[in-house]
Design an enzyme around this catalytic site. Structure first.
Site, short mmCIF file in Angstrom:
data_model
loop_
_atom_site.label_atom_id
_atom_site.label_comp_id
_atom_site.label_asym_id
_atom_site.label_seq_id
_atom_site.Cartn_x
_atom_site.Cartn_y
_atom_site.Cartn_z
NE ARG A 131 -13.33 -31.55 11.93
CZ ARG A 131 -13.35 -31.83 13.21
NH1 ARG A 131 -13.35 -30.85 14.10
NH2 ARG A 131 -13.36 -33.07 13.65
CB CYS B 33 -31.60 -19.63 6.08
SG CYS B 33 -31.21 -17.98 5.51
N1 LLP Z 1 -5.29 -42.10 5.42
C1 LLP Z 1 -6.52 -42.46 5.00
C2 LLP Z 1 -6.67 -43.64 4.17
C3 LLP Z 1 -7.64 -41.69 5.38
O1 LLP Z 1 -8.85 -42.05 5.00
C4 LLP Z 1 -7.46 -40.54 6.21
C5 LLP Z 1 -8.58 -39.71 6.62
C6 LLP Z 1 -6.14 -40.21 6.59
C7 LLP Z 1 -5.08 -41.02 6.19
C8 LLP Z 1 -5.83 -39.03 7.44
O2 LLP Z 1 -6.43 -39.13 8.68
P1 LLP Z 1 -6.08 -38.06 9.83
O3 LLP Z 1 -4.61 -38.27 10.19
O4 LLP Z 1 -6.32 -36.70 9.29
O5 LLP Z 1 -7.00 -38.41 10.93
N2 LLP Z 1 -13.54 -34.78 7.83
C9 LLP Z 1 -13.30 -35.49 9.06
C10 LLP Z 1 -12.08 -36.39 8.97
C11 LLP Z 1 -12.14 -37.38 7.83
C12 LLP Z 1 -10.92 -38.26 7.72
C13 LLP Z 1 -10.96 -39.09 6.50
N3 LLP Z 1 -9.81 -39.92 6.28
C14 LLP Z 1 -13.18 -34.48 10.19
O6 LLP Z 1 -13.34 -33.28 9.96
O7 LLP Z 1 -13.00 -34.86 11.35
#
Ligand code: LLP
Length: 421
Positions: A314, A346
């Site tokens: 992240r 690296c």
């Molecule tokens: N529903 C859908 C359709 C989604 O695409 C996502 C997240 C969620 C629910 C859940 O979202 P949350 O409540 O966790 O915000 N890797 C990134 C975050 C990517 C989120 C992708 N979709 C990070 O580390 O910030």
């Protein structure tokens, strides 16, 4: 971070001292507090219930797909939001009933659709006409009717990081509102689809309520319009996205969010699905790492730790800021030093924090990288041929290694060297 606190000079996870765990497990490792997971789930549910909403929480498995995490929520009655056959397999294995699973994502394959139909999931959140046609064909071949929600793209700016915003018209997600009516009409025509709902998800790590309010208003209008056209939908899926405080953000409290939902959509009289991921798991997890070297460069001091960007991407990918604290409680009198906290990989991008004020730390000291329960272990890789960090779950004064450290033979053992070499 109420489940992580200093006691007797040492940072504890629930009732367990992290220095002892680090000795027993070896660093780096991820640790999850089951108490924190349960509280986050219960708090979110309580906020929705307090508004009298008819709701179902479908945990977004992508945030942390470990079966122990999913099973923790399953035991509390959760459903799941999955985006691949892998996640569907995990959710089912961890005890989530198929009748509580929604399948999202822009690129579901025919194989994935077939497996989800066989499992009997609650709904497919379809995102395009070609996807709809494919799902209709696969359902037809099986002689079943696929329950469908159409994900709409409301063209609102979630005002979050560009890489995790999903509800703008230029994003790949959903069907734009102008074409949503036609998409529902097409779904109603297709013999093997049952259009049952609207789905929306505008992004992740939202820290303001206004984008939600904009999106909800548009969804409410669409719902009413469709009803007027005789398309009576049974539910609305509002996605996830509620942010957490990593540094100084002030995301809407679940109660504020629930009140906004109630104001915009409460009068429609249909059940609502929520897909929180980060909100339920981020603060329940930490990444424990040990300083290998304290290195004084020409212009800055580096703490080289044994976790790296392959364990937690992240900061590298989104410039994310994670609080980092020493496991040994600093004395109140010591003045902090400004350091860069970096991993051994690296690449200069392998940096967890720059110009961070931290009590003086040296080789052998333990640090905890906080709020890493969401999008931490699940986004890990084995770059630089590093073995994945083990994962541990804590409950009171008990813990279990829920993902053991693998050895190097296991790491390289999947390589197949062609016969001609
Ligand atoms: N529903 C859908 C359709 C989604 O695409 C996502 C997240 C969620 C629910 C859940 O979202 P949350 O409540 O966790 O915000 N890797 C990134 C975050 C990517 C989120 C992708 N979709 C990070 O580390 O910030």
């Amino acid at each position: 971070m109420t489940h992580f606190h200093y006691k007797g000079g040492v940072l504890h996870a629930e009732d367990l001292p992290l220095d002892r765990l680090a000795e027993e497990i070896g660093t780096p490792f991820y640790l999850y507090s089951s108490g924190a997971l349960e509280s986050a789930y219960r708090d979110f549910g309580a906020a929705l219930a307090a508004e009298g909403l008819d709701y179902r929480i479908c945990y977004a498995v992508k945030a942390n797909p470990h079966q122990a995490i999913v099973a923790t929520f399953a035991a509390l009655g959760a459903g799941a939001d999955v985006v691949s056959l892998g996640e569907l397999t995990r959710a089912l294995a961890a005890g989530i009933p198929a009748s509580r699973i929604v399948f999202a994502g822009v690129g579901k394959t025919a194989v994935e659709m077939a497996a989800a139909l066989d499992a009997g999931i609650l709904q497919f959140n379809v995102e395009s006409l070609p996807e709809m046609e494919t799902l209709d064909r696969i359902a037809g071949e099986k002689g079943v009717v696929a329950p469908v929600a159409i994900r709409v793209n409301p063209d609102v700016d979630a005002r979050t990081h560009a890489k995790i915003t999903t509800g703008k018209s230029e994003n790949k997600f959903g069907i734009d509102l102008a074409h949503a009516g036609a998409a529902f009409a097409r779904a109603a025509e297709l013999p093997n689809l049952a259009p049952q709902g609207i789905a929306v998800h505008i992004g992740s790590q939202l820290t303001e309520i206004a984008p939600y309010e904009d999106a909800f208003a548009k969804i409410a209008a669409l719902f009413a319009e469709l009803r007027g056209q005789g398309i009576a939908l049974e539910r609305i899926d509002l996605g996830g996205g509620l942010g957490v405080t990593y540094r100084d953000e002030t995301p809407p409290d679940p109660a504020v969010y629930a009140a906004a939902v109630k104001r915009s959509l409460g009068q429609l009289g249909v059940p609502l699905i929520f897909e929180p991921g980060r909100l339920l798991v981020a603060e329940a997890g930490i990444l424990v790492t040990r300083v290998i070297y304290a290195k004084d460069g020409a212009t800055r001091r580096f703490l080289v730790v044994d976790a790296a960007m392959n364990d937690l991407i992240r900061p590298t990918l989104y410039d994310a800021w994670h609080k980092i604290v020493p496991v040994a409680e600093p004395s109140g009198t010591v003045s902090p030093q400004t350091v860069d906290i970096v991993g051994p990989i690296c690449e200069t991008g392998d940096t967890f924090a720059r110009d961070r004020a931290l009590p003086p730390a040296t080789s052998g000291d333990l640090l905890a990288i906080c709020s890493t329960g969401a999008y931490g272990a699940t986004m890990a890789s084995t770059y630089n041929s590093r073995v994945p960090a083990p994962e541990v779950m804590v409950r009171g004064d008990a813990y279990e290694v829920i993902k053991p450290r693998i050895d190097y033979q296991a790491l390289i053992g999947q390589d197949v060297i062609p016969g001609w070499l």
